[in-house]
Design a protein around this motif. Sequence first.
Motif, short mmCIF file in Angstrom:
data_model
loop_
_atom_site.label_atom_id
_atom_site.label_comp_id
_atom_site.label_asym_id
_atom_site.label_seq_id
_atom_site.Cartn_x
_atom_site.Cartn_y
_atom_site.Cartn_z
N ALA A 145 0.83 -1.20 0.00
CA ALA A 145 0.00 0.00 0.00
C ALA A 145 0.87 1.26 0.00
O ALA A 145 0.56 2.24 -0.69
N GLY A 146 1.95 1.22 0.78
CA GLY A 146 2.85 2.36 0.82
C GLY A 146 3.52 2.60 -0.52
O GLY A 146 3.69 3.74 -0.95
N GLN A 147 3.88 1.52 -1.21
CA GLN A 147 4.52 1.65 -2.52
C GLN A 147 3.55 2.20 -3.56
O GLN A 147 3.93 3.00 -4.42
N VAL A 148 2.30 1.78 -3.48
CA VAL A 148 1.29 2.30 -4.41
C VAL A 148 1.10 3.80 -4.20
O VAL A 148 1.03 4.59 -5.16
N LEU A 149 1.03 4.20 -2.95
CA LEU A 149 0.87 5.62 -2.63
C LEU A 149 2.08 6.42 -3.10
O LEU A 149 1.95 7.52 -3.65
N LEU A 150 3.29 5.87 -2.89
CA LEU A 150 4.51 6.54 -3.32
C LEU A 150 4.54 6.69 -4.84
O LEU A 150 4.92 7.75 -5.36
N LEU A 151 4.14 5.64 -5.56
CA LEU A 151 4.12 5.71 -7.01
C LEU A 151 3.13 6.78 -7.50
O LEU A 151 3.43 7.55 -8.42
N ARG A 152 1.97 6.83 -6.86
CA ARG A 152 0.99 7.84 -7.24
C ARG A 152 1.55 9.26 -7.06
O ARG A 152 1.44 10.11 -7.94
N ASP A 153 2.17 9.51 -5.90
CA ASP A 153 2.71 10.84 -5.63
C ASP A 153 3.91 11.15 -6.52
O ASP A 153 4.14 12.31 -6.88
N SER A 154 4.66 10.12 -6.89
CA SER A 154 5.80 10.34 -7.78
C SER A 154 5.34 10.73 -9.17
O SER A 154 5.91 11.62 -9.80
N LEU A 155 4.31 10.08 -9.67
CA LEU A 155 3.78 10.43 -10.99
C LEU A 155 3.22 11.85 -10.99
O LEU A 155 3.27 12.55 -12.00
N ALA A 156 2.70 12.28 -9.83
CA ALA A 156 2.16 13.64 -9.73
C ALA A 156 3.27 14.69 -9.84
O ALA A 156 2.98 15.86 -10.11
#
Length: 740
Positions: free
Chosen positions: A490-501
């Motif tokens: 879950a943390g990695q998914v959130l990090l990927l989302r914020d990184s793409l932003a």
Amino acid sequence: MAALAFVAVAAAAAIVPQLVSRGLAASYFYGPDWRDSPRLVEIDSPGAEDWLAGVGHRFDGRPYSATWQGWLQVDEAATYTFSVASDDGSWLYLDDALVVDNGGRHAVFERVGAVALTPGLHRFRLHYFQFDGGTGLMVRWARGDSALAPLPVDRLFPTRLAAVLQPRLAPIVDRLPDLHLGYLLALIASAAMLIAVGTGFYRHVARHVSAHASEPALNRWLWRLLALATALVVWEIWYGIPVGWVGWEGDELRARDVIPGLETLFSGGWYDHYPPLYFYALAALSVPFKLASLAGLDDLWSDRTTLTIAALYRSTSMICGVACVYLTYRCGSEAFGRRSTGLWAGLVVAVMPNFVYLAKLAKPELPYIVPFLVSMLFYLRCLRDPRPGLYGAFAAAGMVAICVKDQAYALYVFPAGHLVWLRWRASAGSASRLRTLLRDPALVRAAVISVVVFVTAHNLVFNLSGFRAHLALITGDGSRAFRAYAPTLAGQVLLLRDSLAQVPWLLGWPAALMALFGIGLGWRERRDATLALLLPVVSYYVTCIAVIGFHYDRFYLAPAMLLAVFAGHTLAFLMARPALWPRTLAVAAAAYSLALGASVNLLMMRDSRYAAETWLREHVDSHATVGYFEPLAYLPRPGALRFQELETDWAQVEAAAPEFLVVNTEFARRERTLAFYIPLFSGTHPRYQPVARFKSTPGPAALLANDRVFWNGVEDPFTNLDKINPDIQIYARRDLAARP
């Protein structure tokens, strides 16, 4: 040119003061026991009333010691009485014999001694240490029964030769009392180094242009692009520059970060958060000032000199910024075989808001990207030309990037593997592919060069312990303490989302969409080049960001420059269409990006802290105290005012009772401290009331200011751009007799 200027300054700094100066050779040490190397060595002209005037601030209230050595000129034979008053201990020697013993820890105390002296020069030596409390040191003398008087500086000389030559040269030197010879010589030498680098870069671009003389229109656009990049990075280059020790970028490298390493030659256990290679470049710019200080021609730690050094340090980022634009152009041209693609890619980089901001600061963000882009240029060439020399050049440039900023390693994990795979594929059909691979001249050369560059740049032979300490820092609290995302799926998914932003934040939405389209376009046209540009981006995320679990927008600057190549490819594609609407779309996207980048400078120009500094100078006298809670990098610079750091504890504030408080409300609204500030923000605090507030409105031209990040009233945790133009509030004690 730079080398000759450097040699001239070194010679002048070492020789001239010994010939023309009055005074003594002074050495100042950290600690009260004269140990280790001196922090400062200079020719000192002691003040008549206080030999320590202007010295104490250099040691930030810590214990220190000092020695003054030289020659005392005596005109008549007589018995001379010497008096030394000091806080703490002091000892005076003449001709190596102790004359006054005023040792020990004590308040200001005076002792006297007498000695018979003959006409001529006598060796003079004075030792002093300061432990805590007050400071003071005064030396007086008297001949025979006359009254004691301050020891005159015109009787003191650093060398015997100075005593002979100084009276002859004084009429010439004294006519130029305000030229600050050492400072000017050091400035000329350091500036010559930067000019030499800038001239070399200009000549390289000129040769490239000459090689494409058949495309004069594109050549003109290249010069215009570099002129635009230069204008954007030079504009507001003085923004929040450190005055004394305080500036508006807490992570910016300054003289106090570089000079200690220079003094130890970056050996003996020296280390920092960053690898040493960028420090070496900054140290080279510092050497002339250090030599001038050692020779007594300049005060290395004066506000004038530290401000100058800060400006020189920033100039390195400025040069690197323009070089990044040019190298992005070269990578785009190499990847897709069209210079127009490179030109548009360079434009996208030149107007990236983070690029415009960081190009003004002495940080390794842009200096490491320069060798990274050089390595990418060689990487792209390796795809079509397997010569060992290209592999070696790729490895050398890549390792230089890593030795400027550690996290650059992550940009190379997948590309290096890709190159090895290409050599593996090329060895198909050999009897032993593994043996062939291990003996491959291209890979062997790359490996050897990588090791040599790494060992040399990190000074491992003479500073292995420092490298180990640096490694322990960046793999320990230097990274683990900042983890913001849980090491879970879950943390990695959130990090990927914020990184793409971060992509539209870095490039702007139009350029981000152009980059996305350019990836598809590039994959269709040149799959190998497209893969080569994407591999470092993916590699960086997988082997760095996903591992450390935190990020800031500046972390993505290098990958963003590769994405800018794809945006440039789309813009070149649109401009080549015969219809009007694609070209209109391209021009509109470029104009929006340019306005976005320029708005960073507009925000800087009207930073609220400039107005707050003016208000403080006009309304707070030098005897009042201004209390603060946040790091000074978030606040107006103190200048000559008395700033006092306070804990977020009202009992301590009440005890200190500063006349004023200055608060960065956006920083203060962090969750862990907000409760403390609520009485101030609401205006209900019984002791302090608001008297001034500063938050400028740059206007509609500053597109970036319209982003929610800049007006939501809370500091954004992912970007330093939000630190520009913060909300500053000033509070005054309610019981002040006269309120501003």
